[in-house]
Design a protein around this motif. Sequence first.
Motif, short mmCIF file in Angstrom:
data_model
loop_
_atom_site.label_atom_id
_atom_site.label_comp_id
_atom_site.label_asym_id
_atom_site.label_seq_id
_atom_site.Cartn_x
_atom_site.Cartn_y
_atom_site.Cartn_z
N ALA A 43 0.87 -1.13 0.21
CA ALA A 43 -0.22 0.00 0.00
C ALA A 43 0.77 1.37 -0.19
O ALA A 43 0.46 2.20 -0.74
CB ALA A 43 -0.97 0.06 1.16
N ILE A 44 1.98 1.24 0.77
CA ILE A 44 2.95 2.37 0.83
C ILE A 44 3.57 2.49 -0.64
O ILE A 44 3.60 3.90 -1.13
CB ILE A 44 4.01 2.26 1.65
CG1 ILE A 44 3.37 2.30 3.25
CG2 ILE A 44 5.14 3.03 1.74
CD1 ILE A 44 4.03 1.76 4.40
N ALA A 45 3.88 1.33 -1.20
CA ALA A 45 4.79 1.56 -2.38
C ALA A 45 3.57 2.28 -3.53
O ALA A 45 3.82 2.91 -4.43
CB ALA A 45 5.02 0.27 -2.83
N ALA A 46 2.14 1.55 -3.33
CA ALA A 46 1.19 2.08 -4.28
C ALA A 46 0.97 3.72 -4.15
O ALA A 46 0.76 4.36 -5.31
CB ALA A 46 0.17 1.39 -4.19
N ALA A 47 0.86 4.14 -3.09
CA ALA A 47 0.82 5.63 -2.77
C ALA A 47 1.91 6.28 -3.09
O ALA A 47 1.72 7.32 -3.51
CB ALA A 47 0.65 5.40 -1.25
N LEU A 48 3.02 5.89 -3.09
CA LEU A 48 4.18 6.50 -3.61
C LEU A 48 4.11 6.87 -5.15
O LEU A 48 4.39 7.88 -5.71
CB LEU A 48 5.53 6.18 -3.28
CG LEU A 48 6.05 6.15 -1.97
CD1 LEU A 48 7.12 5.08 -1.49
CD2 LEU A 48 6.27 7.55 -1.61
N VAL A 49 3.80 5.63 -5.67
CA VAL A 49 3.72 5.74 -7.28
C VAL A 49 2.44 6.66 -7.61
O VAL A 49 2.59 7.39 -8.62
CB VAL A 49 3.34 4.26 -7.82
CG1 VAL A 49 3.18 4.25 -9.24
CG2 VAL A 49 4.60 3.28 -7.65
N ALA A 50 1.33 6.51 -6.92
CA ALA A 50 0.21 7.14 -7.38
C ALA A 50 0.68 8.87 -7.03
O ALA A 50 0.07 9.73 -7.80
CB ALA A 50 -0.92 7.10 -6.30
N ALA A 51 1.65 9.04 -6.28
CA ALA A 51 1.90 10.72 -6.04
C ALA A 51 2.58 11.17 -7.28
O ALA A 51 2.39 12.28 -7.46
CB ALA A 51 2.97 10.95 -4.72
N PHE A 52 3.26 10.40 -7.85
CA PHE A 52 3.93 10.91 -8.97
C PHE A 52 2.91 10.49 -10.34
O PHE A 52 3.11 11.36 -11.30
CB PHE A 52 5.10 9.98 -9.29
CG PHE A 52 6.16 10.32 -8.52
CD1 PHE A 52 7.16 11.23 -8.66
CD2 PHE A 52 6.46 9.84 -7.39
CE1 PHE A 52 8.13 11.80 -7.82
CE2 PHE A 52 7.36 9.99 -6.37
CZ PHE A 52 8.47 10.90 -6.62
N ARG A 53 2.13 9.51 -10.39
CA ARG A 53 1.29 9.37 -11.72
C ARG A 53 -0.06 9.93 -11.57
O ARG A 53 -0.62 9.80 -12.46
CB ARG A 53 1.46 7.73 -11.93
CG ARG A 53 2.93 7.39 -12.34
CD ARG A 53 2.76 6.17 -12.83
NE ARG A 53 4.08 5.61 -13.28
CZ ARG A 53 4.78 4.54 -13.47
NH1 ARG A 53 3.61 3.33 -13.58
NH2 ARG A 53 5.78 4.12 -13.97
N GLY A 54 -0.59 10.07 -10.34
CA GLY A 54 -1.78 10.29 -10.12
C GLY A 54 -2.73 9.22 -10.11
O GLY A 54 -2.18 8.14 -10.11
N ASP A 55 -3.90 9.34 -9.98
CA ASP A 55 -4.84 8.18 -9.93
C ASP A 55 -4.49 7.12 -10.95
O ASP A 55 -4.84 5.93 -10.86
CB ASP A 55 -6.31 8.63 -9.85
CG ASP A 55 -6.49 9.41 -8.67
OD1 ASP A 55 -6.01 8.85 -7.57
OD2 ASP A 55 -7.72 9.96 -8.54
N ALA A 56 -4.08 7.41 -12.33
CA ALA A 56 -4.15 6.69 -13.48
C ALA A 56 -2.95 5.80 -13.33
O ALA A 56 -2.75 4.64 -13.74
CB ALA A 56 -3.84 7.48 -14.64
N GLY A 57 -2.10 6.19 -12.30
CA GLY A 57 -1.03 5.31 -12.13
C GLY A 57 -0.94 4.12 -10.99
O GLY A 57 -0.25 3.34 -10.91
N ARG A 58 -2.28 3.90 -10.56
CA ARG A 58 -2.31 3.11 -9.32
C ARG A 58 -3.36 2.06 -9.74
O ARG A 58 -4.57 2.35 -10.31
CB ARG A 58 -2.45 3.87 -8.15
CG ARG A 58 -3.94 4.27 -7.80
CD ARG A 58 -4.25 4.54 -6.55
NE ARG A 58 -5.55 5.36 -6.47
CZ ARG A 58 -6.02 6.32 -5.66
NH1 ARG A 58 -5.30 7.00 -4.80
NH2 ARG A 58 -7.02 6.68 -5.72
#
Length: 75
Positions: A43-58
């Motif tokens: 979940a932490i990793a996904a939140a980090l990716v989402a920070a950079f890519r937005g909702d489309a990145g998760r």
Amino acid sequence: MSRPQIVDQVEDVRDELDLLVRDLRLGIRGAGHLDTLEERAQAIAAALVAAFRGDAGRPASVPVRLSRNGRGVWA
């Protein structure tokens, strides 16, 4: 509503990572506990990716937020 800045989102996740590290230092109590810790890490990793890519990145199937006690998880 505008999207929070990346740094703010990463900073929010930092607290969850700190809690995960603390819990890991306390030791792993068994296979179920390890699974729970891994879910929190995912979940932490996904939140980090989402920070950079937005909702489309998760992916929709990956939780991205945890409650402070690590028991509640939501997307």
